[in-house]
Motif scaffolding. Structure first.
Motif, PDB file in Angstrom:
ATOM      1  N   LEU A  62     -19.817   1.077 -14.662  1.00 42.40           N
ATOM      2  CA  LEU A  62     -19.038   1.446 -15.834  1.00 42.40           C
ATOM      3  C   LEU A  62     -19.848   1.227 -17.109  1.00 42.40           C
ATOM      4  O   LEU A  62     -20.613   0.260 -17.208  1.00 42.40           O
ATOM      5  N   ASP A  63     -19.680   2.134 -18.044  1.00 39.76           N
ATOM      6  CA  ASP A  63     -20.385   2.032 -19.325  1.00 39.76           C
ATOM      7  C   ASP A  63     -19.433   1.450 -20.370  1.00 39.76           C
ATOM      8  O   ASP A  63     -18.588   2.148 -20.918  1.00 39.76           O
ATOM      9  N   ASN A  75     -16.726   6.051 -16.252  1.00 40.54           N
ATOM     10  CA  ASN A  75     -15.490   5.599 -16.883  1.00 40.54           C
ATOM     11  C   ASN A  75     -14.300   6.493 -16.525  1.00 40.54           C
ATOM     12  O   ASN A  75     -13.155   6.033 -16.509  1.00 40.54           O
ATOM     13  N   LEU A  76     -14.571   7.764 -16.253  1.00 43.83           N
ATOM     14  CA  LEU A  76     -13.517   8.677 -15.818  1.00 43.83           C
ATOM     15  C   LEU A  76     -13.342   8.633 -14.302  1.00 43.83           C
ATOM     16  O   LEU A  76     -12.225   8.756 -13.785  1.00 43.83           O
ATOM     17  N   ALA A  77     -14.450   8.457 -13.599  1.00 39.22           N
ATOM     18  CA  ALA A  77     -14.401   8.425 -12.134  1.00 39.22           C
ATOM     19  C   ALA A  77     -13.647   7.208 -11.621  1.00 39.22           C
ATOM     20  O   ALA A  77     -13.008   7.259 -10.571  1.00 39.22           O
ATOM     21  N   PHE A  78     -13.698   6.118 -12.382  1.00 38.04           N
ATOM     22  CA  PHE A  78     -13.076   4.862 -11.953  1.00 38.04           C
ATOM     23  C   PHE A  78     -11.560   4.997 -11.762  1.00 38.04           C
ATOM     24  O   PHE A  78     -11.040   4.706 -10.681  1.00 38.04           O
ATOM     25  N   PRO A  79     -10.806   5.462 -12.780  1.00 38.74           N
ATOM     26  CA  PRO A  79      -9.356   5.617 -12.566  1.00 38.74           C
ATOM     27  C   PRO A  79      -9.020   6.700 -11.548  1.00 38.74           C
ATOM     28  O   PRO A  79      -8.027   6.585 -10.825  1.00 38.74           O
ATOM     29  N   VAL A  80      -9.851   7.749 -11.477  1.00 37.99           N
ATOM     30  CA  VAL A  80      -9.603   8.810 -10.501  1.00 37.99           C
ATOM     31  C   VAL A  80      -9.720   8.257  -9.081  1.00 37.99           C
ATOM     32  O   VAL A  80      -8.925   8.602  -8.195  1.00 37.99           O
ATOM     33  N   CYS A 116     -14.630   4.149  -2.682  1.00 33.86           N
ATOM     34  CA  CYS A 116     -16.102   4.215  -2.663  1.00 33.86           C
ATOM     35  C   CYS A 116     -16.602   5.642  -2.776  1.00 33.86           C
ATOM     36  O   CYS A 116     -17.427   5.969  -3.645  1.00 33.86           O
ATOM     37  N   TYR A 117     -16.107   6.512  -1.898  1.00 39.49           N
ATOM     38  CA  TYR A 117     -16.634   7.877  -1.823  1.00 39.49           C
ATOM     39  C   TYR A 117     -16.208   8.738  -3.010  1.00 39.49           C
ATOM     40  O   TYR A 117     -16.981   9.584  -3.478  1.00 39.49           O
ATOM     41  N   VAL A 118     -14.997   8.545  -3.495  1.00 38.33           N
ATOM     42  CA  VAL A 118     -14.561   9.331  -4.660  1.00 38.33           C
ATOM     43  C   VAL A 118     -15.375   8.950  -5.885  1.00 38.33           C
ATOM     44  O   VAL A 118     -15.850   9.823  -6.629  1.00 38.33           O
ATOM     45  N   PHE A 119     -15.578   7.649  -6.102  1.00 30.80           N
ATOM     46  CA  PHE A 119     -16.358   7.209  -7.257  1.00 30.80           C
ATOM     47  C   PHE A 119     -17.796   7.703  -7.153  1.00 30.80           C
ATOM     48  O   PHE A 119     -18.363   8.224  -8.128  1.00 30.80           O
ATOM     49  N   ALA A 120     -18.401   7.565  -5.970  1.00 32.56           N
ATOM     50  CA  ALA A 120     -19.789   8.010  -5.776  1.00 32.56           C
ATOM     51  C   ALA A 120     -19.916   9.521  -5.927  1.00 32.56           C
ATOM     52  O   ALA A 120     -20.867  10.020  -6.539  1.00 32.56           O
ATOM     53  N   GLY A 121     -18.959  10.251  -5.370  1.00 36.51           N
ATOM     54  CA  GLY A 121     -19.026  11.708  -5.451  1.00 36.51           C
ATOM     55  C   GLY A 121     -18.907  12.226  -6.872  1.00 36.51           C
ATOM     56  O   GLY A 121     -19.651  13.128  -7.292  1.00 36.51           O
ATOM     57  N   LEU A 122     -17.987  11.651  -7.632  1.00 34.41           N
ATOM     58  CA  LEU A 122     -17.777  12.111  -9.000  1.00 34.41           C
ATOM     59  C   LEU A 122     -18.946  11.755  -9.921  1.00 34.41           C
ATOM     60  O   LEU A 122     -19.258  12.512 -10.839  1.00 34.41           O
ATOM     61  N   THR A 123     -19.573  10.625  -9.693  1.00 36.06           N
ATOM     62  CA  THR A 123     -20.654  10.183 -10.585  1.00 36.06           C
ATOM     63  C   THR A 123     -22.015  10.722 -10.169  1.00 36.06           C
ATOM     64  O   THR A 123     -22.739  11.298 -10.987  1.00 36.06           O
ATOM     65  N   THR A 171       1.456   2.364  -0.703  1.00 34.13           N
ATOM     66  CA  THR A 171       0.802   3.167  -1.749  1.00 34.13           C
ATOM     67  C   THR A 171       0.123   2.262  -2.778  1.00 34.13           C
ATOM     68  O   THR A 171      -1.033   2.497  -3.163  1.00 34.13           O
ATOM     69  N   ALA A 172       0.830   1.225  -3.233  1.00 35.48           N
ATOM     70  CA  ALA A 172       0.248   0.275  -4.181  1.00 35.48           C
ATOM     71  C   ALA A 172      -0.937  -0.456  -3.557  1.00 35.48           C
ATOM     72  O   ALA A 172      -1.965  -0.683  -4.211  1.00 35.48           O
ATOM     73  N   SER A 173      -0.805  -0.809  -2.290  1.00 33.03           N
ATOM     74  CA  SER A 173      -1.892  -1.469  -1.579  1.00 33.03           C
ATOM     75  C   SER A 173      -3.126  -0.571  -1.515  1.00 33.03           C
ATOM     76  O   SER A 173      -4.264  -1.035  -1.672  1.00 33.03           O
ATOM     77  N   GLY A 174      -2.905   0.733  -1.294  1.00 32.55           N
ATOM     78  CA  GLY A 174      -4.013   1.682  -1.245  1.00 32.55           C
ATOM     79  C   GLY A 174      -4.736   1.807  -2.573  1.00 32.55           C
ATOM     80  O   GLY A 174      -5.956   1.917  -2.631  1.00 32.55           O
ATOM     81  N   ALA A 175      -3.963   1.767  -3.672  1.00 29.61           N
ATOM     82  CA  ALA A 175      -4.568   1.848  -5.003  1.00 29.61           C
ATOM     83  C   ALA A 175      -5.457   0.628  -5.264  1.00 29.61           C
ATOM     84  O   ALA A 175      -6.569   0.759  -5.795  1.00 29.61           O
ATOM     85  N   ILE A 176      -4.991  -0.568  -4.875  1.00 30.87           N
ATOM     86  CA  ILE A 176      -5.776  -1.790  -5.109  1.00 30.87           C
ATOM     87  C   ILE A 176      -7.007  -1.808  -4.204  1.00 30.87           C
ATOM     88  O   ILE A 176      -8.092  -2.233  -4.617  1.00 30.87           O
ATOM     89  N   ALA A 177      -6.851  -1.338  -2.961  1.00 30.32           N
ATOM     90  CA  ALA A 177      -8.001  -1.262  -2.057  1.00 30.32           C
ATOM     91  C   ALA A 177      -9.054  -0.298  -2.594  1.00 30.32           C
ATOM     92  O   ALA A 177     -10.267  -0.564  -2.526  1.00 30.32           O
ATOM     93  N   ALA A 178      -8.616   0.843  -3.145  1.00 29.15           N
ATOM     94  CA  ALA A 178      -9.551   1.806  -3.732  1.00 29.15           C
ATOM     95  C   ALA A 178     -10.224   1.229  -4.968  1.00 29.15           C
ATOM     96  O   ALA A 178     -11.397   1.502  -5.240  1.00 29.15           O
ATOM     97  N   LEU A 179      -9.486   0.419  -5.734  1.00 29.11           N
ATOM     98  CA  LEU A 179     -10.074  -0.294  -6.872  1.00 29.11           C
ATOM     99  C   LEU A 179     -11.220  -1.180  -6.392  1.00 29.11           C
ATOM    100  O   LEU A 179     -12.312  -1.170  -6.979  1.00 29.11           O
TER     101      LEU A 179
END
Length: 251
Positions: free
Chosen positions: A108-109, A46-51, A31-38, A176-184
């Motif tokens: 996302l655009d 579109n770049l913030a999403f994978p980051v 949540c916070y990484v996507f909001a901060g980057l955008t 680690t994989a669980s964290g990636a999906i939760a961040a998604l």
């Protein structure tokens, strides 16, 4: 659908015998990484999403380096403590307007593909498709030798270790994989509500997703989406019918 994706992230972790009560912290990273980057940096969603997804995996890896060494209830409390630290930071963060929250988060655009994410129906359908993709991917993972080893660790970690299995490495990989999906799920959540606040990182959110997984069937994968759907329906029905509806949900 977003709650189902979040539930799948916790259910993956359960396949190796770990239960997190601070999974909202990893959701909050997305949540916070996507909001901060955008919003704050004006970056492309579109770049913030994978980051945001990678950031969730990195945080999970760093936390997991010491958290997955702790057994049972100790792991639960460590993950809860980390999530509460993030909640406390978000509550006091002037950058993200603290407890008041921050709006204006874009989606996302995908206009180049002829997809308008700002259309509610389109966005909802996309979330359902995304949930199905995540579920299918995890079914493949769980059916693989890696997934079979996670199941063996859940049943008897001492025996797996005695047979030469690297229990810590497998648990760390699962976390680690669980964290990636939760961040998604987190990056999708803030796009859904176009708003971010510390409430997204509260232990209530961790409790909700844990309830969803338990209702649907913990460690089954399909139980995550089923439990999430049932939880949302129950909340909608009970909260509109009863005052102290959490009592009925608890029962």
């Amino acid at each position: 659908a977003i709650l189902a994706i979040f539930a799948l992230s916790l259910d993956l972790l359960a396949t190796c015998g770990l239960i997190s009560f601070g999974h909202a912290g990893l959701l909050g990273v997305g949540c916070y990484v996507f909001a901060g980057l955008t919003v704050l940096l004006g970056g492309s969603p579109n770049l913030a999403f994978p980051v945001a997804i990678v950031a969730g995996a990195v945080v999970a890896f760093l936390v997991g380096l010491f958290a997955v060494r702790t057994p049972g209830a100790f792991f639960i409390m460590v993950t809860l403590a980390v999530a509460e630290m993030l909640f406390s930071w978000g509550y006091r963060s002037k950058t993200f307007d603290g407890a008041n929250g921050m709006g204006g988060i874009p989606r996302l655009d995908l206009s180049a593909l002829g997809v308008d994410f700002n259309n509610p129906s389109t966005f909802a359908l996309a979330m359902i498709v995304m949930c199905a993709i995540v579920w299918l991917m995890l079914e493949v993972v769980v059916s693989s030798p890696f997934g079979r080893t996670l199941a063996a660790i859940r049943q008897n970690p001492s025996r797996v270790s005695a047979l030469g299995g690297r229990v810590f490495v497998y648990r760390l990989a699962a976390f680690t994989a669980s964290g990636a999906i939760a961040a998604l799920a987190g990056a999708l959540k803030v796009q859904h509500i176009n708003f971010i606040s510390p409430d997204l990182v509260s232990w209530f959110v961790s409790g909700d997703v844990l309830i969803a997984v338990v209702i649907g069937g913990i460690g089954t994968l399909v139980g995550g989406p089923l439990g999430a759907a049932l939880l949302v329906l129950l909340k909608d029905f009970l909260s509109s019918t009863f005052g102290h509806w959490y009592l009925f949900l608890g029962a």
